[in-house]
Design an enzyme around this catalytic site. Structure first.
Site, short mmCIF file in Angstrom:
data_model
loop_
_atom_site.label_atom_id
_atom_site.label_comp_id
_atom_site.label_asym_id
_atom_site.label_seq_id
_atom_site.Cartn_x
_atom_site.Cartn_y
_atom_site.Cartn_z
N SER A 187 29.99 29.95 40.56
CA SER A 187 31.19 30.78 40.70
C SER A 187 30.82 32.26 40.70
CB SER A 187 32.14 30.48 39.53
OG SER A 187 33.29 31.27 39.61
N GLY A 219 27.10 27.16 45.56
CA GLY A 219 26.53 28.10 44.60
C GLY A 219 27.49 28.26 43.43
N LYS A 254 30.40 33.32 47.87
CA LYS A 254 30.58 32.29 48.91
C LYS A 254 31.80 32.58 49.79
CE LYS A 254 30.86 29.07 45.79
NZ LYS A 254 30.67 29.97 44.64
N SER A 277 30.55 23.02 44.35
CA SER A 277 29.89 21.73 44.62
C SER A 277 28.55 21.61 43.89
CB SER A 277 29.71 21.52 46.12
OG SER A 277 29.20 22.67 46.78
#
Length: 260
Positions: free
Chosen positions: A15, A13, A19, A87
């Site tokens: 920034s 996801g 996460k 990613s």
């Protein structure tokens, strides 16, 4: 407990979506039931794993490959590897899925305007002002997963709500047991086996085709004509209605006189 207890939980996801917070929450609860856990946070491993790499697409894919390689080693040795990593590109994530095998993709989603609003680092503001090049979501695209095992909307769901989704997925996939999750959640959870990826994609494609076909059929229908008035059913004039009503009124009066 299953003989192979290792798996990779990949949190992707933009920034600031949460996460790392979610990974830390999950890790603490996995350790609660005796699981071996490692968090591979891209924000903490930069110097060790990809010093010298830039922010370009190929460099970012290399970062994802290296994290995937380490996660796979941990997984093979019975460790739950939790990887919070932006990613942004699908090819890197899909390559990890193929190579790791026991892989759970978690898409932590949040609208960009909310991320800008709650950003305490000022990085989004700098990116908008052109001070940070190749910033994912602002000057570089983020490619969302097509069919992740779990999607968390962090702008409306709490960390606990998101974690509950992850634990359900781990149970569904057979990576955790009902006994473990009862210790973690205090509830007896029931596994719901997930459909195969191909089956899920095929169903979605069929549904889309069916909807498109229905729309085309609807558009090709001729416009409905307004019903014509029945020529034989003419409205009765008010004067005629009055004449018809009079005998009935007279009959009522006669009946009253008779009753007296």
């Amino acid at each position: 407990m299953a003989s192979n207890t290792g798996f990779t939980l990949w949190l992707t996801g933009m920034s600031g979506t949460g996460k790392s917070t979610t990974a830390a929450y999950i890790a603490a609860r996995l350790r609660q039931v005796g699981r071996n856990v490692e968090i591979l946070d891209e924000g903490e491993l930069g110097e060790a794993l990809w010093a010298g790499l830039g922010d370009g697409k190929e460099d970012r894919i290399t970062v994802v490959k290296r994290l995937g390689f380490v996660a796979n080693l941990l997984k093979r040795n019975g460790v739950a590897a939790l990887v919070p990593c932006v990613s942004p590109y699908k090819p890197g994530r899909e390559e990890n899925r193929r190579s790791i095998g026991r892989y759970v993709e978690v898409y932590v989603d949040c609208p960009t305007e909310k991320l800008i609003e709650r950003d305490s680092t000022g990085r989004y503001k700098k990116a908008l002002n052109g001070e940070i090049p190749n910033f994912i979501g602002i000057t570089e695209p983020y490619e969302p997963p097509n069919s992740p095992e779990v999607t968390i909307h962090s702008n409306v769901e709490s960390v606990e709500d998101g974690a509950a989704k992850i634990f359900q997925s781990l149970l569904d996939l057979g990576y955790m047991s009902t006994e473990e999750l009862k210790v973690i959640t205090g509830k007896k959870m029931k596994a719901n086996p997930l459909p195969a990826k191909g089956e899920k994609a095929e169903k979605a494609e069929k549904a889309e085709k069916g909807s498109a076909k229905a729309r085309r059929a609807e558009e090709s229908k001729p416009a409905a004509k307004a019903p014509k008035a029945d020529k034989g059913a003419k409205a009765r004039p008010a004067t005629r209605a009055a004449r018809v009503a009079k005998p009935a009124s007279a009959a009522k009066k006669a009946a009253k006189r008779k009753a007296r």
